[in-house]
Every structure is written in structure tokens, then in C-alpha cells.
Design an enzyme around this catalytic site. Structure first.
Site, mmCIF file in Angstrom:
data_model
loop_
_atom_site.group_PDB
_atom_site.id
_atom_site.type_symbol
_atom_site.label_atom_id
_atom_site.label_comp_id
_atom_site.label_asym_id
_atom_site.label_seq_id
_atom_site.Cartn_x
_atom_site.Cartn_y
_atom_site.Cartn_z
ATOM 1 N N ASP A 1 -0.014 -7.751 1.474
ATOM 2 C CA ASP A 1 0.761 -6.088 1.453
ATOM 3 C C ASP A 1 2.064 -6.150 1.574
ATOM 4 O O ASP A 1 2.751 -5.267 2.354
ATOM 5 C CB ASP A 1 0.139 -5.590 2.853
ATOM 6 N N GLY B 1 -12.363 -22.265 -2.735
ATOM 7 C CA GLY B 1 -13.525 -22.354 -3.100
ATOM 8 C C GLY B 1 -14.694 -22.444 -2.241
ATOM 9 O O GLY B 1 -15.591 -22.988 -2.498
ATOM 10 N N VAL B 2 -14.533 -22.005 -0.708
ATOM 11 C CA VAL B 2 -15.549 -22.056 0.280
ATOM 12 C C VAL B 2 -15.865 -20.840 0.911
ATOM 13 O O VAL B 2 -15.013 -19.864 0.662
ATOM 14 C CB VAL B 2 -15.259 -23.087 1.271
ATOM 15 N N HIS C 1 0.802 -0.942 0.144
ATOM 16 C CA HIS C 1 -0.221 -0.032 0.099
ATOM 17 C C HIS C 1 0.849 1.388 -0.056
ATOM 18 O O HIS C 1 0.117 2.486 -0.432
ATOM 19 C CB HIS C 1 -1.009 -0.020 1.117
ATOM 20 N N GLY D 1 3.626 6.684 8.004
ATOM 21 C CA GLY D 1 5.019 6.714 7.531
ATOM 22 C C GLY D 1 5.766 5.445 8.037
ATOM 23 O O GLY D 1 7.108 5.342 7.603
ATOM 24 N N ASN D 2 5.379 5.068 9.120
ATOM 25 C CA ASN D 2 6.223 3.666 9.781
ATOM 26 C C ASN D 2 5.651 2.615 8.805
ATOM 27 O O ASN D 2 6.511 1.550 8.673
ATOM 28 C CB ASN D 2 5.432 3.364 11.046
ATOM 29 N N SER D 3 4.826 2.585 7.754
ATOM 30 C CA SER D 3 4.432 1.419 7.035
ATOM 31 C C SER D 3 5.777 1.112 6.105
ATOM 32 O O SER D 3 6.281 1.674 5.524
ATOM 33 C CB SER D 3 3.241 1.929 6.108
#
Length: 491
Positions: A168, A297-298, A138, A239-241
């Protein structure tokens, strides 16, 4: 920093009411009552006090491998931060000339009321001496230009090798050698209550150090993620991301990614991506440019006490299958509505969110053993997992992709009525602007009249001139009745 909003009301605890003064707990039971409340015969052995790690040594030894990431994205994009999106490029809003230049901006500024390219910041860390950098997907979402700045003030334009929104995780490459790197660790031996350290650039304050403890492991979050998150109480802010989470030995065990918050800022709950997950994604991106995830697929839901009693389970654990997609790997394996999946490949499924996390980290084509509870009896099934992107590919196939090449423009000829309205006898409408053209200031809705002084009537003419160009093109743009040449350096 991705923020997960809380819907529950806040819980505020008064320190005085809890009997805590100056960080020490005040005894509330005294005299004989205290003795009666805690008989000597039933007391457990005291827990040995753990020494606080020397955070200064970790920061000094590995801080140079933590980088600041600046991103320029498409105008109006939902980036993590949009600091100074309304600032003329290169001018600080506090500068006295800011308002002056704001009124006289060429395309790419705020002329005509359009937004400038959005700007954001994040963090990352170097994992190889030849310039491989890990960060959050992100952080670089919708990025047109990514700049990595080292602690020695050097800056590099980074190439995004790939990003994976599902986990992510994003991988960048910078053109440099002999770079400092962080040591990589594992969450296998990471314990709840263990000290951890974060280094990043909260609100742009580069190489800020914060510390705390591991609050929980394997946390499932309600954001369609397949990541068993590490929950900590380390102060993490926008900003820590993408920055590293170190254990007490100075090894990176996670990538700081999300916070739970009412305000958008840190409120005691932060989450990191385990290093094992990040490295699996990194290996796929480096090898193939993208990461693949499996699909069963559940649809599943949580098992509460009432459901556990209904399905004759001894305790409320597992993932209850509420629907099975026809023709899916689950259907082919024999899964049925009402089954409770309790283990996958020997890994226990405690909450329903554990199953998507395990499936998402597996690879398409893998065969997995599922331990299922069906009608009061255990059943073992084997499923060959499908590709999570299969459906997306079919859906996307109806939309014609546009090859925007080195210039970054999607163009179409003007209709006769549009030519009359604009007052031109030729030209092309800019349907979308990315890459070099967008960075130079070209925007959707602009009319391209000429390239390097030669009028253009169709896309083929633009492609021909682009093929001859080496370093740059001069685009004659008409916007709001005004014409201006916009120089576009070619990447």
C-alpha cells in the site's frame, strides 16, 4: 482510508463504572485495606512521568511538507472517497445552478444516467526537495489525474511513478524545486506507549493534526498485506490516508494507512506502514517503476495451544505449514507439511502472519535460512525465494493488452448489426476510456464517428491522426442518438 471491518461485538466501558472521573482514577481501596493490599516492602519504584512533546513545534516545523492529494479516477472505480461523483464538473452541489447544469451536461456529466469520473482525496508528504512524494497505493488506485496541493496553495499535477498494492505504498513526482521535506526516522527504537502525531486531510480538512500513542508494533492484519503494521490510537479518518506518522522527535516513522471500524470512521484503532518498509518500496519504484516481492510457496496457519502440544512445542508460536506448492522454493528447500517455521534469518516467527510479512519484504532470488521444528526436533533449511509475480504474469499473458497511448481509448469497429442499430455507416465503439479521453468525458459504449472532422472507419486511422496531433484532438462522439464534439487535450 482503508477500513478493516470488525466482526466481534463492540465493548463499551462506562467511565463511571471504571472509577474514572474527569480523567483521574478514583481510588477504590481505602484505610487499612489499602495498606494491606499494597505492602510497602513489595512496591516497585514509580515510573518517571514522561513529558508530553511539543506537538505545535512539530506541526509548525514540518506541516508545510505534508500535502493534500486529489484524485480523478475512472467512472465507477472503487476509490477511497467518491465525493461529488454526481456533481457536474466544477459546480458545488450547494450552488443554486447545480440542478440546472446537471440536466444539461455534455459527455462526462450524468447524461444518459452514466456515472461521472470518481473523485477522491488523501494525503502525502514530501521526502525530497525536487518533488518526490510518498502516499498510499489505494489513494491513487485507478487514478487518471492526480493533483498535489501544498500548504502555500500551489497545485501541481503529479506523475505516479509507481504503486505497490502489496504494501500500500505509492510514489509520486511533482515538477517543483526547493520544497520543504520531512525528516525520516525508523521504527527500530519506537516503543509501545510512545507519543506519535499524524498530519493529514481527514474528510478534506487539510493539515489537521491529531496525536496519540503507539499501541503495538509488528501487527499482522487480515488483508493479504505483507506489512508489520504500527498500531496507534491516533485519530485517523478518510482523507488521512498516505499522511505521515511522526514520533516525538518530529521524524516520520510511518505512513497512515488503515483503520479498524464498524462505521467507516475512526474508533480507536489505526495502523501505519513502517518507514523502513515504505523506503524499500520507494527505492524499487524509483529505480524500476515497480516493487518486487518474494515468494516461498507455502500455506501456513496459526499454532494454538493444542497444536503446540501435538507437535511437542514448548509454547504456541511459529507458522505451521499446511501445504507446500509442488516445484516452489519451499518444496526445493525441503519444507514439509507439518513443519513449524519458527525463525527466518534469525527473526522470530511468533504468529503465522509474521512469515508472509517477512517473505513479502524480501527480494526474489534471496537465500534465507529457516529454523524449522519437525517431529519434535529442530531443523535448519535454506530456501532461495521466488518471485511473487511469476504466477500473475503467466495468468495475465492470456489476456491481450491494449496500447491506449496518449489518447487513452480502446476502440473496435462496429459490427454490421451494431451499425444498423446505431444508425451510422462507420465509426468505432469505445471499449474502454482512460487518461485524457476519459477526463474529457468519453465513456465506454460511446461511438467515435470522426477525429478533427475526418470520419474514421478503423483504429489505424485514429492512430495516424493522433501521430500528427500536438496539443489536442476533437472527437465527434455519438451517445444515445446525440452527437457532440468533445475536445481532448493530449498529455
Amino acid at each position: 482510508m482503508k477500513t478493516l471491518s470488525l466482526t466481534a461485538s463492540r465493548l463499551v466501558l462506562s467511565l463511571a463504572a471504571a472509577g474514572i472521573v474527569g480523567g483521574a482514577t478514583v481510588g477504590l481501596v481505602t484505610g487499612t485495606a489499602a495498606t494491606a493490599a499494597a505492602p510497602v516492602a513489595t512496591q516497585q519504584a514509580p515510573v518517571a512521568a514522561a513529558a508530553v512533546p511539543d506537538f505545535s513545534q512539530i506541526a509548525q516545523r514540518h506541516g508545510a511538507a505534508v500535502v493534500n492529494i486529489s484524485v480523478i479516477g475512472k467512472a465507477g472505480a472503487d476509490d477511497e472517497q467518491q465525493a461529488q461523483t454526481r456533481a457536474p464538473q466544477g459546480i458545488d452541489p450547494s450552488d443554486p445552478l447545480f440542478e440546472f447544469f446537471k440536466r444539461f451536461q455534455p459527455p462526462g456529466g450524468q447524461g444518459g444516467g452514466r456515472e461521472a469520473p470518481s473523485r477522491g482525496q488523501g494525503s502525502g508528504f514530501i521526502i525530497s526537495a525536487d518533488g518526490l512524494v510518498l502516499t498510499n497505493a489505494h489513494v491513487v488506485r485507478n487514478a487518471q489525474r492526480v493533483t498535489v496541493k501544498l500548504t502555500d496553495r500551489r497545485e501541481f499535477v503529479a506523475k505516479v511513478l509507481g504503486s505497490d498494492p502489496k504494501t500500500d505504498v505509492a510514489v509520486l513526482r511533482i515538477d517543483a524545486k526547493d520544497l520543504p521535506v520531512v525528516p525520516l526516522g525508523s521504527t527500530k527504537d519506537l516503543k509501545v506507549g510512545e507519543w506519535v502525531l499524524a498530519i493529514g486531510a481527514p474528510f478534506g480538512f487539510e493539515n489537521s493534526v491529531t496525536a496519540g500513542v503507539v499501541s503495538a508494533k509488528g501487527r499482522s492484519l487480515p488483508d493479504d498485506s505483507c506489512v508489520p503494521g504500527i498500531q496507534t490510537d491516533v485519530a485517523v479518518n478518510p482523507g488521512n490516508s498516505g499522511g505521515p506518522l511522526f514520533n516525538a522527535r518530529g521524524e516520520v516513522v510511518g505512513i497512515n494507512s488503515q483503520i479498524y471500524s464498524h462505521t467507516g470512521g475512526y474508533q480507536g484503532l489505526s495502523f501505519a506502514i513502517p518507514m523502513e518498509t515504505a523506503l524499500k518500496v520507494k527505492d524499487q519504484i524509483v529505480a524500476h517503476g515497480k516493487a518486487s516481492h518474494a515468494r516461498l510457496g507455502v500455506s501456513v496457519q496459526a499454532v494454538n495451544q493444542t497444536l503446540a502440544e501435538s507437535f511437542k512445542l514448548d509454547k504456541p508460536v511459529g507458522a505451521l505449514v499446511s501445504s507446500v506448492e509442488p516445484g516452489s522454493p519451499a518444496a526445493q528447500a525441503g519444507l514439509q507439511v507439518g513443519d513449524v517455521i519458527r525463525q527466518m534469518e534469525g527473526q522470530p516467527i511468533v504468529s503465522s502472519g509474521d512469515l508472509p510479512a517477512l517473505i513479502g519484504q524480501a527480494l526474489p532470488g534471496e537465500k534465507v535460512k529457516l529454523d524449522v521444528w519437525r517431529q519434535g526436533k529442530p531443523v535448519t533449511l535454506t530456501a532461495q525465494l521466488g518471485d511473487a509475480a511469476a504466477k500473475a504474469v503467466k495468468t495475465a499473458g492470456a489476456e491481450k493488452a491494449t496500447d491506449q497511448g496518449r489518447l487513452g481509448l480502446a476502440l473496435r469497429p462496429l459490427a454490421p448489426q451494431e451499425r444498423r442499430e446505431v444508425g451510422v455507416d462507420g465509426g468505432l465503439v469505445v471499449e474502454d476510456a482512460q487518461g485524457p479521453a476519459a477526463l474529457a468525458g468519453v465513456q465506454p459504449g460511446d461511438v467515435l464517428l470522426a477525429v478533427n472532422g475526418s470520419k474514421v472507419q478503423n483504429v489505424e486511422q485514429v492512430r495516424a491522426m493522433l501521430g500528427k496531433a500536438t496539443k489536442s484532438l476533437a472527437l465527434l462522439i455519438q451517445r444515445d442518438g446525440n452527437q457532440i464534439f468533445v475536445p481532448v487535450p493530449l498529455g
